[in-house]
Scaffold this active site. Structure first.
Site, PDB file in Angstrom:
ATOM      1  N   THR A  76      -7.959  -0.963   5.599  1.00  0.00           N
ATOM      2  CA  THR A  76      -6.573  -0.989   6.072  1.00  0.00           C
ATOM      3  C   THR A  76      -6.316   0.246   6.931  1.00  0.00           C
ATOM      4  OG1 THR A  76      -5.850   0.214   4.144  1.00  0.00           O
ATOM      5  CG2 THR A  76      -5.702  -2.180   4.032  1.00  0.00           C
ATOM      6  N   GLU A  92      -5.008  -7.426   4.779  1.00  0.00           N
ATOM      7  CA  GLU A  92      -5.233  -8.022   3.449  1.00  0.00           C
ATOM      8  C   GLU A  92      -5.108  -9.548   3.465  1.00  0.00           C
ATOM      9  OE1 GLU A  92      -3.421  -5.450   4.216  1.00  0.00           O
ATOM     10  OE2 GLU A  92      -3.302  -3.942   2.633  1.00  0.00           O
ATOM     11  N   LYS A 123      17.472   4.867   2.881  1.00  0.00           N
ATOM     12  CA  LYS A 123      18.453   4.685   1.802  1.00  0.00           C
ATOM     13  C   LYS A 123      19.562   5.704   1.968  1.00  0.00           C
ATOM     14  CE  LYS A 123      14.727   2.881  -0.774  1.00  0.00           C
ATOM     15  NZ  LYS A 123      13.475   3.476  -0.364  1.00  0.00           N
ATOM     16  N   TRP A 142      21.057   0.278   2.061  1.00  0.00           N
ATOM     17  CA  TRP A 142      19.848   0.248   2.858  1.00  0.00           C
ATOM     18  C   TRP A 142      20.175   0.120   4.340  1.00  0.00           C
ATOM     19  CZ3 TRP A 142      15.632  -3.311   0.257  1.00  0.00           C
ATOM     20  CH2 TRP A 142      15.239  -2.725  -0.948  1.00  0.00           C
TER      21      TRP A 142
HETATM   22  P1  AMP Z   1      -2.246  -4.147   9.353  1.00  0.00           P
HETATM   23  O1  AMP Z   1      -2.952  -4.430   8.115  1.00  0.00           O
HETATM   24  O2  AMP Z   1      -2.634  -2.877  10.020  1.00  0.00           O
HETATM   25  O3  AMP Z   1      -2.296  -5.288  10.299  1.00  0.00           O
HETATM   26  O4  AMP Z   1      -0.708  -3.937   8.989  1.00  0.00           O
HETATM   27  C1  AMP Z   1       0.039  -4.928   8.336  1.00  0.00           C
HETATM   28  C2  AMP Z   1       1.481  -4.580   8.387  1.00  0.00           C
HETATM   29  O5  AMP Z   1       1.966  -4.596   9.733  1.00  0.00           O
HETATM   30  C3  AMP Z   1       2.379  -5.565   7.674  1.00  0.00           C
HETATM   31  O6  AMP Z   1       2.398  -5.362   6.286  1.00  0.00           O
HETATM   32  C4  AMP Z   1       3.720  -5.294   8.333  1.00  0.00           C
HETATM   33  O7  AMP Z   1       4.353  -4.160   7.781  1.00  0.00           O
HETATM   34  C5  AMP Z   1       3.328  -4.985   9.749  1.00  0.00           C
HETATM   35  N1  AMP Z   1       3.508  -6.181  10.578  1.00  0.00           N
HETATM   36  C6  AMP Z   1       2.583  -7.060  10.973  1.00  0.00           C
HETATM   37  N2  AMP Z   1       3.130  -8.010  11.755  1.00  0.00           N
HETATM   38  C7  AMP Z   1       4.452  -7.736  11.843  1.00  0.00           C
HETATM   39  C8  AMP Z   1       5.571  -8.353  12.485  1.00  0.00           C
HETATM   40  N3  AMP Z   1       5.439  -9.438  13.237  1.00  0.00           N
HETATM   41  N4  AMP Z   1       6.784  -7.787  12.311  1.00  0.00           N
HETATM   42  C9  AMP Z   1       6.933  -6.685  11.572  1.00  0.00           C
HETATM   43  N5  AMP Z   1       5.930  -6.049  10.957  1.00  0.00           N
HETATM   44  C10 AMP Z   1       4.702  -6.572  11.085  1.00  0.00           C
END
Ligand code: AMP
Length: 543
Positions: A185, A329, A434, A439
């Site tokens: 990640t 994930e 917060k 929020w």
């Molecule tokens: P990653 O594993 O680096 O792809 O990050 C995943 C995270 O990116 C998710 O849990 C979200 O917080 C964020 N994310 C992915 N797609 C979107 C989206 N379309 N809008 C908002 N946040 C997103």
């Protein structure tokens, strides 16, 4: 009663065998410093077999890890095909990570071989002394090998290593639940965590990517994979393309707006996928220097929330933006923003700006702060938890077990879900501000700020406040050739958010810091604020 169906394992080998023969005449096109390189899938299949033979000879057996340290290019695709199909585990290393994180990841995964582009060899060389598990380095393309002087690992040239080897390999048919690939990640807090994909999860996920309510890929598509192959497996595009015979267009390291626009004009993609920051840059480039992008039928934006202004900008160029949500994930596809038939006007916009409809195989539930499961009524807001055949059930070597809740993955994303399964995120749980017990959505403020014509980028973070606990700090990048002041921006926001949510702390910055995968790096902004290195201006505090 047991079914009478055959129990044939779902494997990447099946995708490789099929894609390189049924679609053997399709191409992968790679950007280079002086033009492009082309190869058919049949050729890629033969070279993948040669690579697999070479890796066997280097001692790769069983589920040993073969890492890649590469941009999106033909050879990276060959590694994607060869490594899992010979039974080993492909581990994509992010070339933009900090050296310490890379060293941690390569050691945690116990990578044995690393396949590396010559262009990033100096980066690898820097961390090599910390990579005890690496026994062989295979270098792709021109490189300055002097940077590896004194390396304990053996160094090989990719082409020399595969030359003359058999062009067929008896791809291994494993248990479909065996590991095929892994990716860490890109989280900004704590150590990166490993996600291990199975052959089954990748196969099923690839089918979803091809589906009409996924990215709707066919053999007629030319897919521009801007999203790096080290970021959540390039959203599954490489395997999906092989499955249906889409042409793959690989930009290698040429990811800035100018070469990307030229690549698009020359290679005429029909579909492309990347994070918003890439598209923001490309949009500005296309607005300033119009070029032919008419072949693009669909641009997929995901990885961060797509600002409405970005969607509108592409609409004006006649390009349809599809918003998608996912995570490393989740392989990564969770939801895709196709508008239901018959929906028009404002309602259509609401659907398009949402994170999209959850796909059939990804189930979701919303969990409130007290642990109660909330209704999917489009109103209740909670943390999104998911489960499904391509959702990880744990992290590699059991890091962070708290992220799993009774068979569900806690995504860390906060939002609501409509009765027709559309996801509307308001924030990452750790980014929600917060203020006095209420929020404030940083995402909502950012989108509202970025809808101002003078704003190029805006990132909002919560900062400590004596009276309210936390208050929003707005950091703003002004577009070149424009000027704008705090009062005008507050005025612009006041039509869109409640007055108590208006930030009273502002900083104009040159660029929003980005993570290794191009997302806003809020940790860095918070840090700069705490250190006092941001030039913060304030307006009157709220009462
Ligand atoms: P990653 O594993 O680096 O792809 O990050 C995943 C995270 O990116 C998710 O849990 C979200 O917080 C964020 N994310 C992915 N797609 C979107 C989206 N379309 N809008 C908002 N946040 C997103």
């Amino acid at each position: 009663m047991r079914s009478t169906m055959q129990d044939v394992p779902l494997s990447i080998a099946t995708i490789v065998r099929y894609g390189t023969t049924a679609h053997g005449d399709r191409e992968v096109v790679t950007c280079t410093a002086d033009g492009v390189r082309r190869a058919t899938y049949a050729e890629v299949g033969r070279r993948s077999a040669q690579l697999a033979h070479a890796l066997r000879d280097l001692g790769i057996e069983g589920d040993q890890r073969v890492a890649t340290f590469m941009w999106n290019n033909q050879e990276h695709l060959e590694a994607y095909l060869a490594v899992p199909s010979m039974g080993a585990v492909l581990h994509t290393l992010n070339v933009r990570l900090f050296p310490d994180q890379l060293a941690y990841i390569a050691d945690h995964a116990q990578d044995k071989v690393v396949l590396v582009d010559g262009s990033v060899l100096p980066l690898l060389a820097k961390i090599l002394p910390k990579l005890d598990s690496i026994e062989h380095i295979v270098v792709n393309g021109p490189a300055d090998l002097a940077v590896l002087e004194g390396a304990a690992a053996q160094v090989h040239s990719w082409e020399e290593l595969i030359a003359g080897r058999p062009e067929e390999f008896d791809w291994v048919d494993l248990d479909e639940r065996d590991a095929a690939a892994m990716c860490y990640t890109s989280g900004t807090t704590g150590n990166p965590k490993g996600v291990v994909y199975s052959h089954r999860s990748i196969y099923l996920h690839s089918m979803q990517v091809c589906m009409g309510d996924g990215f709707s890929l066919t053999a007629a598509d030319r897919v521009l994979a801007v999203v790096p192959m080290f970021h959540a497996m390039a959203w599954g595009l490489p395997y999906a393309a092989l499955m249906v015979g889409s042409t793959l267009l690989m930009p290698d390291r040429f990811l800035t707006p100018e070469p990307l626009a030229a690549f698009i004009a020359a290679e005429r993609p029909t579909l492309a996928g990347a994070v918003p920051t890439v598209w923001t840059g490309l949009l500005a480039q296309l607005q300033a220097h119009p070029s032919d992008v008419s072949t693009l039928r669909q641009v997929v934006i995901g990885g961060s929330a797509c600002p409405p202004a970005l969607m509108e900008g592409f609409d004006a160029l006649g390009i349809r933006v599809i918003h998608a949500w996912g995570m490393t994930e989740i392989s990564p596809l969770g939801s895709v923003g196709h508008v239901p038939p018959g929906v028009t006007g404002d309602e259509e916009w609401r659907y398009r700006l949402s994170q999209g409809r959850l796909v059939a195989s990804v189930q979701a539930r919303l969990v409130g702060p007290d642990g109660s499961v909330l209704p999917h009524d489009g109103v209740a807001v909670g943390e999104v938890e998911v489960r499904g055949p391509w959702v990880t059930a744990s992290y590699y070597r059991d890091q962070d077990p708290d992220r799993f809740d009774d068979g569900w993955l806690r995504t860390g994303d906060v939002g609501s879900i409509t009765p027709d399964s559309f996801l509307n995120l308001t924030d990452r749980a750790k980014d929600v501000i917060k203020s006095g017990g209420e929020w404030i959505s940083s995402m909502e403020l950012e989108n509202a700020l970025m809808s101002h014509p003078a704003v190029a980028e805006a990132s909002v973070v919560g900062v400590p406040d004596e009276r309210w606990g936390e208050r929003p700090l707005a950091t703003v990048v002004v577009k070149e050739g424009h000027t704008v002041g705090i009062e005008e921006l507050r005025e612009h926001l006041s039509g869109q958010v409640a007055s108590w949510q208006l930030p009273e702390r502002w900083a104009f910055i040159d660029e929003v810091p980005k993570t290794s995968v191009g997302k806003f790096d809020k940790k860095v902004l918070r840090q700069r604020y705490a250190e006092g290195t941001l030039d913060v201006r304030t307006t009157a505090p709220i009462r």
